[in-house]
Enzyme design. Structure first.
Site, PDB file in Angstrom:
ATOM      1  N   SER A   1      -9.669  14.512 -11.864  1.00  0.00           N
ATOM      2  CA  SER A   1      -8.400  15.265 -11.842  1.00  0.00           C
ATOM      3  C   SER A   1      -8.398  16.441 -10.872  1.00  0.00           C
ATOM      4  CB  SER A   1      -8.015  15.725 -13.255  1.00  0.00           C
ATOM      5  OG  SER A   1      -7.796  14.597 -14.085  1.00  0.00           O
TER       6      SER A   1
ATOM      7  N   GLY B   1      -8.279  10.888 -14.152  1.00  0.00           N
ATOM      8  CA  GLY B   1      -6.893  10.455 -14.326  1.00  0.00           C
ATOM      9  C   GLY B   1      -6.209  11.064 -15.537  1.00  0.00           C
TER      10      GLY B   1
ATOM     11  N   HIS C   1     -18.234   3.194 -10.304  1.00  0.00           N
ATOM     12  CA  HIS C   1     -17.125   4.043 -10.776  1.00  0.00           C
ATOM     13  C   HIS C   1     -16.930   3.793 -12.269  1.00  0.00           C
ATOM     14  CE1 HIS C   1     -13.091   5.630 -11.358  1.00  0.00           C
ATOM     15  NE2 HIS C   1     -13.287   6.327 -10.250  1.00  0.00           N
TER      16      HIS C   1
ATOM     17  N   GLY D   1      -8.976  10.803  -7.002  1.00  0.00           N
ATOM     18  CA  GLY D   1      -8.173   9.623  -7.270  1.00  0.00           C
ATOM     19  C   GLY D   1      -6.695   9.934  -7.077  1.00  0.00           C
ATOM     20  N   GLY D   2      -6.026  10.295  -8.171  1.00  0.00           N
ATOM     21  CA  GLY D   2      -4.570  10.489  -8.156  1.00  0.00           C
ATOM     22  C   GLY D   2      -4.062  11.360  -7.012  1.00  0.00           C
TER      23      GLY D   2
ATOM     24  N   GLU E   1     -18.712  12.355 -12.324  1.00  0.00           N
ATOM     25  CA  GLU E   1     -17.323  12.166 -12.730  1.00  0.00           C
ATOM     26  C   GLU E   1     -17.262  11.998 -14.243  1.00  0.00           C
ATOM     27  OE1 GLU E   1     -14.749  10.724  -9.288  1.00  0.00           O
ATOM     28  OE2 GLU E   1     -15.440   8.966 -10.360  1.00  0.00           O
TER      29      GLU E   1
ATOM     30  N   GLU F   1     -14.439   3.309 -13.973  1.00  0.00           N
ATOM     31  CA  GLU F   1     -13.505   2.212 -14.292  1.00  0.00           C
ATOM     32  C   GLU F   1     -14.202   0.857 -14.169  1.00  0.00           C
ATOM     33  OE1 GLU F   1     -10.400   3.587 -11.673  1.00  0.00           O
ATOM     34  OE2 GLU F   1     -10.122   5.300 -13.017  1.00  0.00           O
TER      35      GLU F   1
ATOM     36  N   ASN G   1     -10.119   8.054  -3.318  1.00  0.00           N
ATOM     37  CA  ASN G   1     -10.255   6.762  -3.989  1.00  0.00           C
ATOM     38  C   ASN G   1      -8.857   6.292  -4.355  1.00  0.00           C
ATOM     39  OD1 ASN G   1     -10.865   4.549  -5.517  1.00  0.00           O
ATOM     40  ND2 ASN G   1     -11.620   5.705  -7.282  1.00  0.00           N
ATOM     41  N   TRP G   2      -8.368   5.334  -3.587  1.00  0.00           N
ATOM     42  CA  TRP G   2      -6.993   4.857  -3.820  1.00  0.00           C
ATOM     43  C   TRP G   2      -6.895   3.946  -5.039  1.00  0.00           C
ATOM     44  CZ3 TRP G   2      -5.258   3.144   1.810  1.00  0.00           C
ATOM     45  CH2 TRP G   2      -5.007   4.283   2.573  1.00  0.00           C
ATOM     46  N   LYS G   3      -8.024   3.536  -5.569  1.00  0.00           N
ATOM     47  CA  LYS G   3      -8.031   2.575  -6.691  1.00  0.00           C
ATOM     48  C   LYS G   3      -7.165   1.366  -6.317  1.00  0.00           C
ATOM     49  CE  LYS G   3      -8.662   6.480  -9.728  1.00  0.00           C
ATOM     50  NZ  LYS G   3      -8.967   6.889 -11.067  1.00  0.00           N
TER      51      LYS G   3
END
Ligand code: PEP
Length: 254
Positions: free
Chosen positions: A210, A170, A90, A231-232, A164, A92, A4-6
Site C-alpha cells: 500500500s 492492496g 509474490h 502495486g495499486g 511485503e 498472491e 507491479n501491474w499484477k
C-alpha cells in the site's frame, strides 16, 4: 522503485503508460526503475523502454526451462523476450496459487543462474503478526531461498528481496516505518549470517504494501529500506512518477 501491474493492462495501455511515464521521470537520477508487466504486454514494455534505464520484468516464471508444463513460462523465455528482472514468490502467488517456499527457492536459484535478477517477496499474514510469529515466518522464507542458492557463491547484486507484509498488500494499510525497518533490518542481519557482511550490505531490500505518494517518504528514509515494490499506486502514471521522483529527491538528500 518497482511497479507491479499484477493482472492489469492491455498492450495499448502498456504502450501509452510507458510513453507518458518516461518524460515524467527523466530527471530522476540515481533511482532504478522497473516495470513488472503481465506476460502479454511484456514485449511491449521491453520495446518501449529499450534505450532507457527502465527495466522490464515479469511477475512470475517456472524454474524448469522447457517441457510439459502447460501454462508456464521459463527463464530462457523471459530472456528471449528481453526481460531482465522477475518477481518471485509474490504473496498472491503463495496465497492464491499455493507456491511453496521450496518452489520459490527453486525459482530464485534458476533466475540467478539464468542471469535474471529476482525480486524475492517475503512477508507474514495478519494472523502471524498478531500471533507474534512475524519473524519466524519471514526468516523461514529467507532461509528456504538459501537452501537452493549459495549465498557465498553469488554477489549481493544478484538478488533483491522485498518485505511485503501480506496484510498491507492492496489493503490501504501500510506498515509503520518502524515496523518496516525492524523487519528489513532483521532480514539484512540474517543475510549477513548466511552470506557474510558485504553480501548483506549489497543486497537491496524493498518494502511493499500500500505504498502511495502520501506515505512513502517516512518508509524510504529508514536505514535498511532500499526502495519500494508498488502495486495499486503503480497503475496510474501520475502516482508512480511521483514515487520515482520522490525517491530521487530522497537519494539526493542522503
Ligand atoms: C504488490 O503488489 O507487491 C503490492 C505491494 O501491492 P500494493 O501496493 O497495491 O499494496
Amino acid at each position: 522503485m518497482a511497479a507491479n501491474w499484477k493482472m492489469n493492462k492491455l498492450i495499448r495501455e502498456a504502450e501509452e503508460y510507458v510513453e507518458e511515464l518516461l518524460p515524467k521521470i527523466s530527471g530522476a537520477e540515481g533511482v532504478d526503475v522497473a516495470i513488472f508487466a503481465p506476460f502479454t504486454c511484456l514485449p511491449e514494455v521491453v520495446r518501449s523502454t529499450r534505450d532507457t534505464a527502465v527495466l522490464a520484468g515479469a511477475q512470475n516464471f517456472y524454474y524448469e526451462d522447457s517441457g510439459a508444463f502447460t501454462g508456464e513460462v521459463s527463464a530462457p523465455m523471459l530472456l528471449d523476450v528481453g526481460a531482465g528482472v522477475v518477481i518471485v514468490g509474490h504473496s498472491e502467488r503463495r496465497e492464491i496459487f499455493g507456491e511453496t517456499d521450496e518452489a520459490v527457492a527453486k525459482k530464485t536459484a534458476r533466475a540467478v543462474s539464468a542471469g535474471l535478477l529476482p525480486i524475492v517477496c517475503v512477508g507474514e499474514t495478519k494472523e502471524e503478526r498478531d500471533a507474534g510469529s512475524m519473524w519466524e515466518k519471514v526468516s523461514g522464507q529467507v532461509r528456504a531461498v538459501f537452501e537452493q542458492v549459495d549465498a557465498g557463491g553469488i554477489g549481493g547484486e544478484a538478488i533483491v528481496f522485498a518485505y511485503e507484509p501480506v496484510w498491507a498488500i492492496g489493503t490501504g494499510e501500510t506498515a509503520t516505518p518502524e515496523d518496516a525497518q525492524d523487519a528489513i533490518g532483521r532480514i539484512r542481519g540474517l543475510l549477513g549470517e548466511l552470506g557474510g557482511e558485504s553480501f548483506a550490505e549489497e543486497v537491496r531490500i524493498l518494502y511493499g504494501g500500500s505504498i502511495k505518494p502520501g506515505n512513502v517518504d517516512d518508509i524510504m528514509v529508514q536505514k535498511d529500506v532500499d526502495g519500494g515494490l508498488v502495486g495499486g499506486a503503480s497503475l496510474e502514471v501520475a502516482s508512480f512518477a511521483e514515487l520515482v521522483n520522490g525517491a530521487a529527491m530522497g537519494s539526493d538528500d542522503s
